[in-house]
Design a protein around this motif. Structure first.
Motif, mmCIF file in Angstrom:
data_model
loop_
_atom_site.group_PDB
_atom_site.id
_atom_site.type_symbol
_atom_site.label_atom_id
_atom_site.label_comp_id
_atom_site.label_asym_id
_atom_site.label_seq_id
_atom_site.Cartn_x
_atom_site.Cartn_y
_atom_site.Cartn_z
ATOM 1 N N VAL A 141 0.861 -1.183 0.000
ATOM 2 C CA VAL A 141 0.000 0.000 0.000
ATOM 3 C C VAL A 141 0.899 1.236 0.000
ATOM 4 C CG1 VAL A 141 -1.719 1.333 1.274
ATOM 5 C CG2 VAL A 141 -1.893 -1.160 1.192
ATOM 6 N N ILE A 142 0.688 2.132 -0.963
ATOM 7 C CA ILE A 142 1.482 3.356 -1.078
ATOM 8 C C ILE A 142 0.666 4.529 -0.554
ATOM 9 C CG2 ILE A 142 2.708 4.904 -2.661
ATOM 10 C CD1 ILE A 142 2.864 2.500 -4.618
ATOM 11 N N LEU A 143 1.255 5.319 0.344
ATOM 12 C CA LEU A 143 0.599 6.493 0.901
ATOM 13 C C LEU A 143 1.455 7.727 0.647
ATOM 14 C CD1 LEU A 143 -0.555 4.977 4.305
ATOM 15 C CD2 LEU A 143 -2.096 5.937 2.600
ATOM 16 N N MET A 144 0.848 8.734 0.035
ATOM 17 C CA MET A 144 1.501 10.024 -0.185
ATOM 18 C C MET A 144 0.607 11.106 0.403
ATOM 19 S SD MET A 144 2.727 9.312 -4.150
ATOM 20 C CE MET A 144 3.373 10.977 -4.431
ATOM 21 N N HIS A 145 1.213 12.173 0.933
ATOM 22 C CA HIS A 145 0.387 13.208 1.575
ATOM 23 C C HIS A 145 1.074 14.565 1.530
ATOM 24 C CE1 HIS A 145 2.790 13.598 5.340
ATOM 25 N NE2 HIS A 145 3.166 12.363 5.030
ATOM 26 N N SER A 146 0.269 15.612 1.667
ATOM 27 C CA SER A 146 0.810 16.961 1.788
ATOM 28 C C SER A 146 1.096 17.243 3.260
ATOM 29 C CB SER A 146 -0.185 17.993 1.235
ATOM 30 O OG SER A 146 -1.406 17.958 1.963
ATOM 31 N N LEU A 201 -3.111 10.522 -0.595
ATOM 32 C CA LEU A 201 -3.318 9.594 -1.706
ATOM 33 C C LEU A 201 -2.967 8.188 -1.240
ATOM 34 C CD1 LEU A 201 -1.582 11.599 -4.607
ATOM 35 C CD2 LEU A 201 -3.971 11.681 -3.898
ATOM 36 N N MET A 202 -3.843 7.247 -1.547
ATOM 37 C CA MET A 202 -3.637 5.857 -1.139
ATOM 38 C C MET A 202 -3.776 4.961 -2.355
ATOM 39 S SD MET A 202 -5.693 3.753 1.835
ATOM 40 C CE MET A 202 -5.143 2.158 2.423
ATOM 41 N N LEU A 203 -2.764 4.149 -2.607
ATOM 42 C CA LEU A 203 -2.775 3.252 -3.759
ATOM 43 C C LEU A 203 -2.426 1.843 -3.312
ATOM 44 C CD1 LEU A 203 -1.045 6.114 -4.617
ATOM 45 C CD2 LEU A 203 -1.647 5.182 -6.840
ATOM 46 N N GLU A 204 -3.090 0.871 -3.898
ATOM 47 C CA GLU A 204 -2.830 -0.530 -3.580
ATOM 48 C C GLU A 204 -2.210 -1.225 -4.786
ATOM 49 O OE1 GLU A 204 -6.780 -1.774 -2.537
ATOM 50 O OE2 GLU A 204 -6.385 -1.541 -0.393
ATOM 51 N N VAL A 205 -1.209 -2.038 -4.523
ATOM 52 C CA VAL A 205 -0.544 -2.796 -5.582
ATOM 53 C C VAL A 205 -1.046 -4.236 -5.521
ATOM 54 C CG1 VAL A 205 1.661 -3.566 -6.521
ATOM 55 C CG2 VAL A 205 1.500 -1.335 -5.387
ATOM 56 N N THR A 206 -1.640 -4.690 -6.597
ATOM 57 C CA THR A 206 -2.143 -6.063 -6.629
ATOM 58 C C THR A 206 -1.543 -6.799 -7.818
ATOM 59 O OG1 THR A 206 -4.082 -5.401 -7.926
ATOM 60 C CG2 THR A 206 -4.326 -5.461 -5.531
ATOM 61 N N HIS A 207 -1.413 -8.095 -7.650
ATOM 62 C CA HIS A 207 -0.876 -8.928 -8.724
ATOM 63 C C HIS A 207 -2.036 -9.455 -9.562
ATOM 64 C CE1 HIS A 207 1.800 -11.566 -10.900
ATOM 65 N NE2 HIS A 207 1.071 -12.625 -10.581
#
Length: 226
Positions: A141-146, A201-207
């Motif tokens: 899970v990728i999290l980016m923020h201000s 921002l929240m992104l999930e990496v799935t196979h």
């Protein structure tokens, strides 16, 4: 969310596909919460997209933005830029930051942090911008923020620990990603006030396993009798 629930925010972001399997993430935070701050961050996002659409090297694009923004007429106006490329075919995350906050990669109980000390875009005419590379795995899970996520009043490390704790609690659940992020932010805001424009921002990496068509030849037998 914007400070005081205004119609404009100093934060801007964009998520888009550059090429098949190559995903770009842009997050910019303009100085302050005014319409001018929104204009600065949006302009930075727009310029970066233009550079990428012309297949400009990411480092060259970042230096170009520093140069262009340093020529602007307004005094003391600048914006941070958090830029990431996700290579979905090879499982790589490339990150470039100009004043951007830490990027978190949640991997079960492990947290990987991507940081940078580079100055915001427009703050200096020439700035060293180095890429950070991280290997991604399915389930990450990728999290980016201000910077508006964390209050200036409370302890920064403590807020980060609480935020990541809530994120890890919901990361592996079956909720949708929107539900997960909403749960994280509601829990976090029950302890800390958001005192600035804030973007997470929240992104999930799935196979993804491709569906293959199975072809079975049909055997025919022929006999010739006389």
């Amino acid at each position: 969310m914007s400070k005081d629930a205004t119609l404009y925010s100093g934060d801007s972001h964009a998520l888009f596909q550059l090429h098949p399997g190559l995903f770009a993430i842009l997050l910019s935070d303009g100085m302050g919460q005014s319409k001018e701050a929104q204009h600065e961050s949006r302009k930075l996002i727009h310029l970066m997209r233009e550079c990428l659409n012309y297949n400009m090297n990411p480092e060259t694009a970042m230096h170009t933005l520093h140069y262009v923004m340093s020529l602007k007429q307004q005094d003391d106006m600048y914006a941070t830029l958090d830029f990431a490329l996700v290579d979905l075919q090879h499982g790589d995350l490339w990150s470039w930051k100009a004043g951007g906050m830490s990027t978190y990669i949640l991997r079960g109980k492990e947290v990987l942090k991507v940081e940078s000390n580079a100055a915001p875009v427009g703050f200096l005419s020439i700035s060293a911008v180095e890429a950070e590379k991280r290997k991604l795995k399915a389930g990450d899970v990728i999290l980016m923020h201000s910077d508006g996520l964390f209050s200036s009043v409370d302890d920064w490390d403590e807020q980060e620990e609480v935020f990541l704790g809530y994120a890890q609690q919901v990361a592996g659940t079956t909720k949708t990603i929107q539900e997960k992020l909403t749960t994280i932010m509601q829990s976090f805001q029950s302890y800390y006030d958001i005192e600035d424009d804030c973007t997470v921002l929240m992104l999930e990496v799935t196979h993804v396993v491709p569906t293959w068509a199975v072809f079975r030849p049909v055997q025919h037998s022929m006999s010739n009798s006389s």
